[in-house]
Design a protein around this motif. Structure first.
Motif, PDB file in Angstrom:
ATOM      1  N   LYS A  96     -54.410 -71.950  58.223  1.00  0.00           N
ATOM      2  CA  LYS A  96     -53.508 -72.761  59.318  1.00  0.00           C
ATOM      3  C   LYS A  96     -52.399 -73.495  58.548  1.00  0.00           C
ATOM      4  O   LYS A  96     -52.535 -73.782  57.303  1.00  0.00           O
ATOM      5  CB  LYS A  96     -54.311 -73.524  60.370  1.00  0.00           C
ATOM      6  CG  LYS A  96     -54.945 -74.747  59.869  1.00  0.00           C
ATOM      7  CD  LYS A  96     -55.833 -75.460  60.874  1.00  0.00           C
ATOM      8  CE  LYS A  96     -56.448 -76.555  60.194  1.00  0.00           C
ATOM      9  NZ  LYS A  96     -57.362 -77.222  61.451  1.00  0.00           N
TER      10      LYS A  96
ATOM     11  N   ASP B  94     -48.070 -67.627  63.515  1.00  0.00           N
ATOM     12  CA  ASP B  94     -48.868 -67.916  64.208  1.00  0.00           C
ATOM     13  C   ASP B  94     -50.070 -67.813  63.804  1.00  0.00           C
ATOM     14  O   ASP B  94     -51.309 -68.371  64.273  1.00  0.00           O
ATOM     15  CB  ASP B  94     -48.473 -66.995  65.615  1.00  0.00           C
ATOM     16  CG  ASP B  94     -49.236 -67.407  66.673  1.00  0.00           C
ATOM     17  OD1 ASP B  94     -49.174 -68.781  67.173  1.00  0.00           O
ATOM     18  OD2 ASP B  94     -49.811 -66.728  67.464  1.00  0.00           O
TER      19      ASP B  94
ATOM     20  N   HIS C 163     -43.704 -61.024  63.365  1.00  0.00           N
ATOM     21  CA  HIS C 163     -43.122 -62.050  62.238  1.00  0.00           C
ATOM     22  C   HIS C 163     -41.920 -61.942  61.758  1.00  0.00           C
ATOM     23  O   HIS C 163     -40.781 -62.602  61.909  1.00  0.00           O
ATOM     24  CB  HIS C 163     -44.147 -62.663  61.341  1.00  0.00           C
ATOM     25  CG  HIS C 163     -43.802 -63.620  60.564  1.00  0.00           C
ATOM     26  ND1 HIS C 163     -43.809 -64.984  60.663  1.00  0.00           N
ATOM     27  CD2 HIS C 163     -42.870 -63.737  59.442  1.00  0.00           C
ATOM     28  CE1 HIS C 163     -43.235 -65.753  59.695  1.00  0.00           C
ATOM     29  NE2 HIS C 163     -42.578 -65.130  59.121  1.00  0.00           N
TER      30      HIS C 163
ATOM     31  N   VAL D 239     -50.589 -68.015  75.981  1.00  0.00           N
ATOM     32  CA  VAL D 239     -50.950 -68.985  74.731  1.00  0.00           C
ATOM     33  C   VAL D 239     -52.303 -69.321  75.118  1.00  0.00           C
ATOM     34  O   VAL D 239     -52.730 -70.003  76.190  1.00  0.00           O
ATOM     35  CB  VAL D 239     -49.967 -70.269  74.914  1.00  0.00           C
ATOM     36  CG1 VAL D 239     -50.063 -71.077  73.680  1.00  0.00           C
ATOM     37  CG2 VAL D 239     -48.688 -69.844  74.695  1.00  0.00           C
TER      38      VAL D 239
ATOM     39  N   SER E   4     -52.731 -73.407  68.400  1.00  0.00           N
ATOM     40  CA  SER E   4     -52.300 -72.266  69.438  1.00  0.00           C
ATOM     41  C   SER E   4     -52.406 -71.116  68.764  1.00  0.00           C
ATOM     42  O   SER E   4     -51.868 -71.075  67.618  1.00  0.00           O
ATOM     43  CB  SER E   4     -51.223 -72.845  69.853  1.00  0.00           C
ATOM     44  OG  SER E   4     -51.138 -73.987  70.836  1.00  0.00           O
ATOM     45  N   ARG E   5     -52.518 -70.072  69.700  1.00  0.00           N
ATOM     46  CA  ARG E   5     -52.444 -68.713  69.323  1.00  0.00           C
ATOM     47  C   ARG E   5     -51.662 -67.954  70.361  1.00  0.00           C
ATOM     48  O   ARG E   5     -52.174 -68.229  71.577  1.00  0.00           O
ATOM     49  CB  ARG E   5     -53.694 -68.001  68.925  1.00  0.00           C
ATOM     50  CG  ARG E   5     -53.600 -66.612  68.792  1.00  0.00           C
ATOM     51  CD  ARG E   5     -53.092 -66.428  67.187  1.00  0.00           C
ATOM     52  NE  ARG E   5     -53.282 -64.977  66.623  1.00  0.00           N
ATOM     53  CZ  ARG E   5     -52.148 -64.307  66.448  1.00  0.00           C
ATOM     54  NH1 ARG E   5     -50.864 -64.705  66.774  1.00  0.00           N
ATOM     55  NH2 ARG E   5     -52.208 -63.039  65.956  1.00  0.00           N
ATOM     56  N   THR E   6     -50.839 -67.395  70.029  1.00  0.00           N
ATOM     57  CA  THR E   6     -49.710 -66.780  71.207  1.00  0.00           C
ATOM     58  C   THR E   6     -49.962 -65.094  71.302  1.00  0.00           C
ATOM     59  O   THR E   6     -49.603 -64.603  70.072  1.00  0.00           O
ATOM     60  CB  THR E   6     -48.355 -67.229  70.958  1.00  0.00           C
ATOM     61  OG1 THR E   6     -48.553 -68.839  70.986  1.00  0.00           O
ATOM     62  CG2 THR E   6     -47.506 -66.880  72.075  1.00  0.00           C
TER      63      THR E   6
ATOM     64  N   GLY F 280     -47.350 -62.975  63.744  1.00  0.00           N
ATOM     65  CA  GLY F 280     -46.966 -63.713  64.863  1.00  0.00           C
ATOM     66  C   GLY F 280     -45.769 -64.834  64.206  1.00  0.00           C
ATOM     67  O   GLY F 280     -45.642 -65.101  63.166  1.00  0.00           O
ATOM     68  N   ARG F 281     -45.120 -65.428  65.354  1.00  0.00           N
ATOM     69  CA  ARG F 281     -43.885 -66.258  64.964  1.00  0.00           C
ATOM     70  C   ARG F 281     -44.499 -67.793  65.151  1.00  0.00           C
ATOM     71  O   ARG F 281     -45.244 -68.251  66.087  1.00  0.00           O
ATOM     72  CB  ARG F 281     -42.774 -66.084  66.140  1.00  0.00           C
ATOM     73  CG  ARG F 281     -42.346 -64.747  65.936  1.00  0.00           C
ATOM     74  CD  ARG F 281     -41.397 -64.113  67.116  1.00  0.00           C
ATOM     75  NE  ARG F 281     -41.150 -62.950  67.151  1.00  0.00           N
ATOM     76  CZ  ARG F 281     -40.547 -62.365  68.105  1.00  0.00           C
ATOM     77  NH1 ARG F 281     -39.859 -63.034  69.136  1.00  0.00           N
ATOM     78  NH2 ARG F 281     -40.154 -60.952  68.069  1.00  0.00           N
ATOM     79  N   GLY F 282     -44.047 -68.669  64.135  1.00  0.00           N
ATOM     80  CA  GLY F 282     -44.129 -69.990  64.339  1.00  0.00           C
ATOM     81  C   GLY F 282     -42.870 -70.886  64.296  1.00  0.00           C
ATOM     82  O   GLY F 282     -41.755 -70.485  64.637  1.00  0.00           O
TER      83      GLY F 282
END
Lengths: 480, 427
Positions: A419, A404, A241, A176, A187-189, A386-388
């Motif tokens: 974002k 993400d 995702h 992260v 953040s970016r993961t 990605g996941r959020g």
């Protein structure tokens, strides 16, 4: 192991209708690095056994970490007494167990390099280097690398005559990067959710390059604009995702214990009730979901489940129609299924196994289609990677997901980064809005290692997968 | 059990050669009776011991844990932890372990919980099922009891041991579209009144009919204590001094500022006998009554030992329990204070949407009631909210009496205006 026979003999003497014993040793190593500080470098072992007794249509489960003949006998007796007590509060004749044959078998996660054999210094050196790269970008305030390796070694025996020796290993690296400005923090993961594989996977990931990518994207994201007011748009979702979306909106609703109401007090129930089997249009005709506990590198590919039922592959949704559930020996018979799909899993030795999501994935599209072509074919939409944030109601109908990393799509092109994007939808609207899925060249698996469910709470693992897919006319907007 | 835990601590003290160490030993014994759809579906009993040792050599840390306590296993534990530390890199944020200090008193395990037997627990379940049958409904839930003894010891002289207990009983009653839940938990089973809990469940159940459709909007809400517990429980995860100082949370630069609504206070108490607590944390930070928010001012945030040392302040352990002081306005009076609104029993699946702004999302659960003109009118469908807790506290119109809603939470009922519902579901 002498205790297997001892436990089962004792259970039969007491009068159990069915019994099994699962001796399970869980070994894990976790390393948590934050801004070059090793917050945790830990080796954990949980070793013990759980004994299930089925008597008069009800379960009793007792566990112990003491290895002696006396302790095993005492634990069997405790499980038996509990089962008898449970049977005083059963419905009708109580539960039935789906028929199953006996097996004498073993299973071991295929791997080239055992992650536990890799020297700690090598792991830490890689993590420190990745961390250093992240922190070398001005504006990255926090750099985290969390690495977990886990192995479950099980000996399982049941009064059906089954004897299993199972060893399952997985690795999960999470990186992260968090960027901070005077106005915001984003953040970016990098998180592929873990795989059942050896250290060779880590070596193939080129994590130092991944570090550069997520640091750069975190910096882009923190300065990106928000989407503004919610309106109906197209969504293109990447496989990572979609892994979480399908987990929440297809995986959990098709767990048979939820369908039966066994999770009503805590995790919730399901809208996907049995009368919908074979006729409910869960998704569009291109939507095909498969449960597959034989999937190579799958986190639920354990050889057998904790009922002693072998891993299987079956359609849960076929051509958009709800076909079947993920089931266990006790839930299957409640809807007259007559067989279990092998979804009964416990996390640790002290957990009574419960009905879990199998490896579950969306089959790729049958026609050739690349992600580039999918974007080019989209006039107004958002591409989510990605996941959020994720939240869904307790009947598994209404949901809101974030992600993400986000791109606005205009006239077939990635127009600008965004974002704080959220989309809201519900079952069956969402999966019926799926109008395109990229082909098998773009299909990728993504794991979930922290699926919380049950009372007492357990954390299960499974793998999902898909190719990038498009969903039309979904409510998409910026957060508040 | 105290002797066994102390013996483990002695063994580690005698055999661990590290420059520094922190030992945590936890013994637990549990009995859990889970029921669903008017029958017991799971029934679990057993005990376990978890021994966790963190060692340090020249600023390099390594830890290990096991759940076996024979001498050979303890030797393996020490060797594994020590070898891990020796092979590791130096931790620039290493802080020497806590030395001797006085341990504050907390209310320990309750005899009534420890000696509650499985037969009695099944009787509680049967009574819950009988009530469901009487209402032609189905009930699901869990009756559970836990006993725990915990020891923390460090090379530098900290030594603490405590025990505690937990009893819990929950029931979700469902019939057709009506579905609602009541739960009770306490460290002391003796405080449990089954018929009172069933009575509360039935009252709540009877108040709900087939939900009528209600569109999402900003509207006044009466948040009952269990809903408030769900909503503000998230503060325990997000309120952290270091995260705030480093710019990751909404609390950055807000310490000492009037950041919450002026009527809102939040504390963790070890002095309240109703609230379960423990006297120290795993890293040996002792507990004390702590005000997190006082009359709207952000007063304190949990601070770990490294960050506290860096700032030159005392560390503050995390929120082990939550207390929100209330007022004296009854729910009936709240109904009169706004033209219309919703009564919320509980929330569900709350997740962070925007960590920096502190924005959360979640769903209502277990029954939502619409009221207008001072009277409850009808049940409505469940709704999704997107809200920011500290902003919600600025919209408090009235507060009820604070009551124990779970063993670790004492909350009032709140009347809040303009609660932001953004979506609905079809039940």
């Amino acid at each position: 192991m002498k205790y297997l026979d001892l436990a089962l003999n004792e259970a039969e003497i007491l009068g159990a209708d069915y019994a099994d014993i699962r001796i399970q040793k869980t070994t894990s190593q976790s390393i948590y690095l934050q801004n070059q500080s090793l917050k945790q470098t830990s080796n954990q072992v949980l070793d013990g056994y759980g004994i299930r007794i089925f008597k008069d249509g009800a379960w009793g489960f007792a566990h112990s970490n003491v290895y002696s003949a006396e302790a095993v006998q005492k634990t069997v007796k405790r499980a038996f007494e509990i089962a008898k007590l449970s049977a005083t509060a059963k419905k009708g004749a109580g539960l039935c167990l789906a028929p199953e044959r006996s097996y004498i078998a073993s299973h071991k996660t295929p791997m080239s390099i055992d992650p536990f054999s890799v020297p700690l210094s090598e792991k830490v050196a890689l993590m420190l280097e990745v961390n250093r790269i992240l922190k070398s970008y001005e504006g990255i305030r926090q750099a985290v690398f969390y690495l977990i390796m886990n192995r479950d070694e099980k000996l399982f025996a049941s009064t059906l005559g089954t004897r299993l020796e199972l060893s399952n290993t997985f690795i999960d690296p999470i990186i992260v990067a968090t960027a901070v400005t005077a106005e915001d923090s984003q953040s970016r993961t990098f998180d592929e959710g873990g795989r059942a594989i050896g250290w060779e996977w880590i070596e193939s990931l080129d994590l130092t390059e991944k570090a550069k990518q997520i640091a750069q994207e975190a910096l882009i994201k923190v300065k990106a604009e928000t989407l503004g007011a919610e309106q109906r748009r197209s969504l293109i979702l990447d496989p990572n995702h979609l892994g979480l979306t399908m987990h929440e909106s297809v995986g959990h609703p098709t767990e048979l214990d939820r369908v039966l109401g066994w999770e009503a007090d805590f995790a919730g129930i399901s809208f996907a009730t049995p009368e919908k089997l074979g006729n409910y249009q869960y998704g569009s005709k291109i939507v095909n979901f498969v449960g597959d506990n034989t999937l190579p590198q799958g986190l639920a590919t354990n050889g057998f489940d904790d009922d002693g039922v072998p891993g299987q592959k079956w359609h849960i949704i076929k051509d958009g129609i709800l076909q079947e559930y993920g089931s266990t020996r006790d839930t299957a018979m409640e809807i007259g299924l007559g067989y279990s799909r092998g979804c009964n899993r416990a996390t640790y030795y002290f957990d009574q196994p419960i009905n879990r999501i199998p490896n579950l994935y969306l089959l790729p599209g049958k026609e050739p289609l690349t992600p580039g072509q999918l974007i080019a074919d989209t006039e107004d939409g958002v591409y989510i990677q990605g996941r959020g944030s994720f939240s869904i109601d307790q009947h598994r109908i209404n949901f809101q997901f974030g992600g993400d990393f986000f791109w606005e799509i205009k006239d077939g092109k990635l127009y600008r980064p965004l974002k704080k994007v959220l989309y809201k939808s519900c079952n069956p609207e969402f999966w019926n809005s799926c109008d395109a899925i990229c082909d098998e060249r773009y299909w990728r698996p993504f794991g979930v290692v922290n699926c919380g469910k049950g009372q007492p709470s357990q954390t299960a693992r499974m793998t999902h997968g898909s190719a990038p897919a498009r969903f039309r006319n979904i409510r998409v907007g910026g957060s508040q | 059990m105290k002797e066994i835990l102390s013996h483990i601590a002695e063994f580690v003290a005698q055999n661990c050669t590290a420059d520094d160490y922190t030992l945590n030993v936890e013994y637990s014994d549990s009995h859990e009776t889970r029921f669903a759809q008017n029958a017991i579906t799971q029934h679990i009993a057993g005990s376990n011991i978890n021994i966790y040792l963190e060692t340090v050599f020249a600023g390099k840390t390594g830890s290990a844990s096991i759940n076996q306590d024979d001498p050979e296993a303890l030797k393996r534990l020490i060797t594994t932890a020590e070898n891990t530390a020796k092979l590791n890199q130096e931790d620039p944020e290493y802080v020497p372990s806590q030395g001797f200090c006085d341990i504050p008193k907390c209310h320990g395990a309750a005899d009534a919980t420890m000696y509650l037997n499985p037969e009695k627990m099944v009787d509680i379940v049967k009574a819950s099922i009988a009530n469901a049958h009487a209402k032609s409904a189905s009930v699901s839930g869990m009756c559970e009891k836990h006993y725990q003894m915990h020891l923390t010891a460090t090379k530098n002289g900290f030594f603490g041991i405590y025990d505690n207990s937990y009893f819990g009983h929950s029931m979700t009653l469902k019939k057709d579209a009506v579905e609602t839940k009541v739960s009770y938990s306490s460290r002391d089973y003796a405080t449990f009144k089954l018929m009172d809990t069933i009575g509360k469940l039935n009252t709540q159940f009877d108040s709900l009919g087939k939900p009528q459709s209600f569109d999402p909007q900003k509207i006044a809400v009466i948040l009952r204590p269990s809903a408030l517990m769900d909503f503000f429980g998230f503060l325990a995860w997000t309120m952290n001094r270091r995260y705030a100082d480093e710019g990751f949370s909404p609390y950055t630069d807000q310490l000492g500022q009037s950041f919450f609504g002026k009527d809102f206070s939040l504390a963790s108490l070890i002095s309240d006998p109703d609230l379960s607590s423990t006297p120290f944390s795993h890293d040996a930070i002792t507990a004390k009554d702590t005000s997190w928010v006082k009359d709207g001012v952000l007063a304190n945030m949990p601070t770990d030992r490294y960050w506290a040392k860096k700032l030159g302040i005392e560390p503050l352990r995390g929120m082990r329990n939550l207390y929100i002081p209330g007022g004296d306005i009854s729910e009936a009076e709240m109904l009169q204070m706004v033209p219309k609104g919703l009564i919320i029993n509980r929330f569900w699946y709350i997740r962070t949407v925007d960590p920096k702004r502190g924005e959360l999302t979640g769903m209502t659960r277990d029954g939502v009631l619409y009221f207008e003109n001072g009277k409850v009118s009808h049940a409505v469908n469940n709704l999704r909210f997107n809200e920011i807790p500290h902003e919600v506290t600025r919209r408090i119109l009235a507060m009820g009496k604070s009551i124990l809603c779970e063993s670790d939470s004492k909350m009032p009922t709140l009347l809040v205006e303009d609660f932001n519902f953004v979506d609905k579901t079809d039940f």
